[in-house]
Design an enzyme around this catalytic site. Structure first.
Site, PDB file in Angstrom:
ATOM      1  N   LYS A 201       0.827  -1.209   0.000  1.00 18.00           N
ATOM      2  CA  LYS A 201       0.000   0.000   0.000  1.00 18.00           C
ATOM      3  C   LYS A 201       0.861   1.258   0.000  1.00 18.00           C
ATOM      4  O   LYS A 201       0.609   2.210  -0.738  1.00 18.00           O
ATOM      5  CB  LYS A 201      -0.911   0.016   1.232  1.00 18.00           C
ATOM      6  N   ASN A 202       1.905   1.264   0.833  1.00 13.72           N
ATOM      7  CA  ASN A 202       2.724   2.459   0.990  1.00 13.72           C
ATOM      8  C   ASN A 202       3.658   2.712  -0.181  1.00 13.72           C
ATOM      9  O   ASN A 202       4.349   3.723  -0.218  1.00 13.72           O
ATOM     10  CB  ASN A 202       3.519   2.374   2.292  1.00 13.72           C
TER      11      ASN A 202
ATOM     12  N   ARG B 180      -4.361  10.320   3.854  1.00 13.65           N
ATOM     13  CA  ARG B 180      -3.237  11.235   3.956  1.00 13.65           C
ATOM     14  C   ARG B 180      -2.355  11.226   2.705  1.00 13.65           C
ATOM     15  O   ARG B 180      -1.842  12.268   2.292  1.00 13.65           O
ATOM     16  CB  ARG B 180      -2.400  10.870   5.182  1.00 13.65           C
TER      17      ARG B 180
ATOM     18  N   CYS C 133      -5.499   8.190   9.291  1.00 16.74           N
ATOM     19  CA  CYS C 133      -5.659   7.633  10.636  1.00 16.74           C
ATOM     20  C   CYS C 133      -5.341   8.667  11.703  1.00 16.74           C
ATOM     21  O   CYS C 133      -4.437   9.475  11.558  1.00 16.74           O
ATOM     22  CB  CYS C 133      -4.742   6.418  10.831  1.00 16.74           C
TER      23      CYS C 133
ATOM     24  N   ARG D 266       1.379  14.609  12.675  1.00 17.99           N
ATOM     25  CA  ARG D 266       2.041  14.407  11.386  1.00 17.99           C
ATOM     26  C   ARG D 266       2.005  15.668  10.512  1.00 17.99           C
ATOM     27  O   ARG D 266       1.381  15.695   9.457  1.00 17.99           O
ATOM     28  CB  ARG D 266       1.414  13.219  10.646  1.00 17.99           C
ATOM     29  N   PRO D 267       2.660  16.744  10.962  1.00 18.91           N
ATOM     30  CA  PRO D 267       2.596  18.007  10.227  1.00 18.91           C
ATOM     31  C   PRO D 267       3.241  17.913   8.854  1.00 18.91           C
ATOM     32  O   PRO D 267       4.074  17.045   8.592  1.00 18.91           O
ATOM     33  CB  PRO D 267       3.373  18.973  11.132  1.00 18.91           C
ATOM     34  N   VAL D 268       2.858  18.848   7.982  1.00 23.06           N
ATOM     35  CA  VAL D 268       3.369  18.850   6.610  1.00 23.06           C
ATOM     36  C   VAL D 268       4.358  19.985   6.385  1.00 23.06           C
ATOM     37  O   VAL D 268       4.643  20.347   5.247  1.00 23.06           O
ATOM     38  CB  VAL D 268       2.207  18.954   5.594  1.00 23.06           C
ATOM     39  N   ASP D 269       4.903  20.549   7.464  1.00 28.14           N
ATOM     40  CA  ASP D 269       5.809  21.678   7.313  1.00 28.14           C
ATOM     41  C   ASP D 269       7.072  21.314   6.551  1.00 28.14           C
ATOM     42  O   ASP D 269       7.653  22.147   5.848  1.00 28.14           O
ATOM     43  CB  ASP D 269       6.179  22.264   8.685  1.00 28.14           C
ATOM     44  N   LEU D 270       7.515  20.034   6.656  1.00 22.56           N
ATOM     45  CA  LEU D 270       8.718  19.623   5.931  1.00 22.56           C
ATOM     46  C   LEU D 270       8.496  19.639   4.425  1.00 22.56           C
ATOM     47  O   LEU D 270       9.400  19.978   3.647  1.00 22.56           O
ATOM     48  CB  LEU D 270       9.164  18.232   6.383  1.00 22.56           C
TER      49      LEU D 270
ATOM     50  N   ASP E 102       4.432   0.751  12.019  1.00 28.34           N
ATOM     51  CA  ASP E 102       3.215   0.128  11.487  1.00 28.34           C
ATOM     52  C   ASP E 102       3.044  -1.319  11.943  1.00 28.34           C
ATOM     53  O   ASP E 102       2.025  -1.947  11.622  1.00 28.34           O
ATOM     54  CB  ASP E 102       3.211   0.185   9.955  1.00 28.34           C
TER      55      ASP E 102
ATOM     56  N   ILE F 294       7.785   7.282  16.828  1.00 27.62           N
ATOM     57  CA  ILE F 294       7.396   7.903  15.553  1.00 27.62           C
ATOM     58  C   ILE F 294       6.141   8.756  15.691  1.00 27.62           C
ATOM     59  O   ILE F 294       6.114   9.922  15.292  1.00 27.62           O
ATOM     60  CB  ILE F 294       7.175   6.827  14.469  1.00 27.62           C
TER      61      ILE F 294
ATOM     62  N   ARG G  72      -8.679  -0.360   4.466  1.00 30.54           N
ATOM     63  CA  ARG G  72      -7.793   0.639   3.864  1.00 30.54           C
ATOM     64  C   ARG G  72      -6.416   0.058   3.571  1.00 30.54           C
ATOM     65  O   ARG G  72      -5.717   0.549   2.683  1.00 30.54           O
ATOM     66  CB  ARG G  72      -7.644   1.845   4.795  1.00 30.54           C
TER      67      ARG G  72
END
Length: 425
Positions: free
Chosen positions: A22-23, A96, A120, A125-129, A310, A332, A402
Site C-alpha cells: 500500500k505504501n 493522507r 488515521c 504528522r505536520p506537513v511543514d517539511l 506500522d 514515531i 484501507r
C-alpha cells in the site's frame, strides 16, 4: 459498518500470498501525474485507499483503467491533460497519501491547491517539511482556509534540502517534485524505506535521473520530460509482518509467498528473539512456532531499517501472551497507543508511561467485543482474537479495508475460524 468475527484457538498452517505494498502503490499512483504518457502498475493491491486516491486522480484529470488478476490488479494511469490542480478537502481528508499530489502538480503544472491531509488519527504528522522543501526549490506557498496554495511561475529549481527528521511523506513529495525541476536537487536525511526505493526505481524507468537510491542522500538531476513505463509494486512488508506475527501468536506455520525478508528484517529479528522460527528464501518467508510459550522482547519503533511503527500494535498483541514483561517504545507517532484499551478487553495487562507501554504477559486471552481505532490497531485486534478463548467481534473494520486485502479470506485459508458480517442496510 461491517464487523469481523473470530473463534480463537486455531493454529495457522498454510501459505499466504502477500499483496503489493500500500505504501508504495499510493505514491506510485501520484507519480503518474508527472507525465502525459501512460504508466502501468502491476501487482496493485485491492484496497479502499487505492480506490479513494483513484477518485482524486480522476478529478485532477487522470484516466484510470484496472485489469483484475487472480491475486492482484494491473492499473494503467494516463494523465494526458491535467484538468484541475486542486485536490479537494472531501477526498484528501479521507487519506493522507493524497496530499502527495502536491509534488507532481508543482513539478508539472507549477501550481497546486491541496487540502491539508486526513487519514488515521495517530498523531499530528505536520506537513511543514513538505512546504519548507518546496519553498527551498522556489515555490511560493500560502495556507488559506485549510488549503496549501503553492505556485512557482518560473518552475521549480534544484536545491540542497536537509530534513531535520526523517519523513517518508516529505521524501516522496520532494523526490517527485525534483524530477522535473531545473538543475540538481539533493535530499539529505531522506527516508530509506523500501517503498521510497520502489518509487525511485519507477521514476528512473520513466526517465528520471536519480542517484543514491536506498541511501539517506538522494541526488536528482531534473529532466524536461518523463515518459511511459511499466512497474511492479513491491510486496507489502507490513502485511507480511502482520501475518508473521499472527503465525507466531497461534503457534502455527505459515509461508508468506512473495515476501522479501530484507524489507522487514527488524521485525523478523524480534520474532526470532521471542521464540519463533524464521526461514527465508528467494520470494518467500516461513514463520513457525512449535508450541512453546513466547518470550517477552523489548522493542523501540524507528525509521527504516529499524522496527516499523506500522507493526507496533500487532507486536504488542503478540507480547500480551509472552512470558515476562516487554517494554514497547513508540518514537514515531505520539498518539499510537489507542489499541491498548481494546487489548485490555481481552484480559491483557498493559500499562502506559508516556511513550512506553509495559506489557505483562498473561497465560491466555479471552474473547471480547472490541473496536478498531486505526488501520494497524485493527490488525492487532484480529491477532489477539486468533488466540483468545471464545468468539471475538472486531467492530469498525473499515480501517482494516484501507490497508489489508481480503484478510479474513487469507487467514481462513490457513485454518483460522474467521468471517465477516456485513452491515445491515
Amino acid at each position: 459498518m461491517d464487523s469481523i468475527h473470530i473463534r480463537g484457538g486455531r493454529r495457522l498452517k498454510g501459505s499466504i500470498p502477500v499483496s503489493g505494498a500500500k505504501n508504495a502503490a499510493l505514491p506510485l499512483m501520484t507519480a503518474a501525474l508527472l507525465t502525459d504518457e501512460p504508466v502501468k502498475l502491476t501487482n496493485m493491491p485491492r484496497l479502499a485507499d487505492v480506490r479513494t486516491l483513484s477518485k482524486l486522480l480522476g478529478v485532477i484529470g487522470a484516466d484510470i483503467s484496472v485489469e483484475s488478476g487472480t491475486d492482484s490488479d494491473v492499473m494503467t494511469l494516463h494523465a494526458k491533460d491535467i484538468k484541475s490542480t486542486t485536490a479537494p478537502y472531501e477526498i484528501v481528508s479521507q487519506i493522507r497519501a493524497s496530499f502527495w499530489v502536491l509534488g507532481p502538480l508543482m513539478a508539472r503544472c507549477r501550481e497546486a491547491k491541496v487540502s491539508l491531509p486526513g487519514g488515521c488519527a495517530i498523531g499530528a504528522r505536520p506537513v511543514d517539511l513538505y512546504i519548507k522543501g518546496l519553498q527551498k526549490m522556489g515555490a511560493e506557498i500560502d495556507l488559506v482556509e485549510g488549503y496549501v496554495h503553492a505556485s512557482a511561475p518560473k518552475g521549480l529549481k534544484g536545491a540542497v534540502i536537509r530534513s531535520p527528521i526523517v519523513s517518508v511523506g516529505a521524501t516522496h513529495t520532494l523526490l517527485m517534485a525534483a524530477t522535473l525541476a531545473e538543475g540538481e536537487t539533493v535530499l539529505e536525511n531522506a527516508a530509506r524505506e523500501p517503498e521510497i526505493g520502489d518509487v525511485a526505481r519507477c521514476l528512473v524507468s520513466m526517465g528520471a535521473k536519480i542517484e543514491g537510491i536506498g541511501t539517506s542522500t538522494l541526488r536528482i538531476e531534473g529532466v524536461e520530460k518523463l515518459h511511459s513505463a511499466t512497474h511492479r509494486v513491491i510486496a507489502d512488508r507490513i502485511e507480511a509482518g502482520t501475518y508473521a506475527i499472527a503465525a507466531a501468536m497461534t503457534g502455527g506455520e505459515v509461508t508468506l509467498e512473495g515476501a522479501n525478508a530484507e524489507d522487514f528484517e527488524a521485525a523478523l529479528s524480534v520474532l526470532r528473539a521471542a521464540g519463533a522460527e524464521v526461514e527465508s528464501e528467494q520470494g518467500a518467508v516461513r514463520i513457525a512456532r512449535n508450541g512453546e510459550r513466547l518470550q517477552a522482547v523489548d522493542v523501540v519503533t524507528q525509521v527504516f531499517p529499524g522496527f516499523p511503527t506500522d507493526l507496533q500494535a500487532q507486536f504488542m498483541a503478540l507480547m500480551t501472551v509472552a512470558e515476562g514483561e516487554s517494554e514497547i517504545t513508540e518514537t514515531i507517532f505520539e498518539n499510537r497507543f489507542m489499541h491498548v484499551q481494546e487489548l485490555a478487553r481481552f484480559g491483557a495487562n498493559i500499562s502506559l508511561h508516556g511513550d512506553k507501554a509495559l506489557v505483562h504477559g498473561v497465560d491466555k486471552l479471552k474473547a471480547a467485543p472490541v473496536m478498531a481505532s486505526d488501520l494497524r490497531a485493527s490488525a492487532a485486534l484480529i491477532i489477539a482474537g486468533l488466540a483468545a478463548e471464545g468468539e471475538t467481534t472486531v467492530n469498525r473494520v473499515y480501517h482494516l479495508d484501507r490497508g489489508f486485502e481480503r484478510i479474513e479470506a487469507k487467514l481462513s485459508a490457513c485454518g483460522a475460524d474467521i468471517w465477516r458480517e456485513k452491515a445491515k442496510q
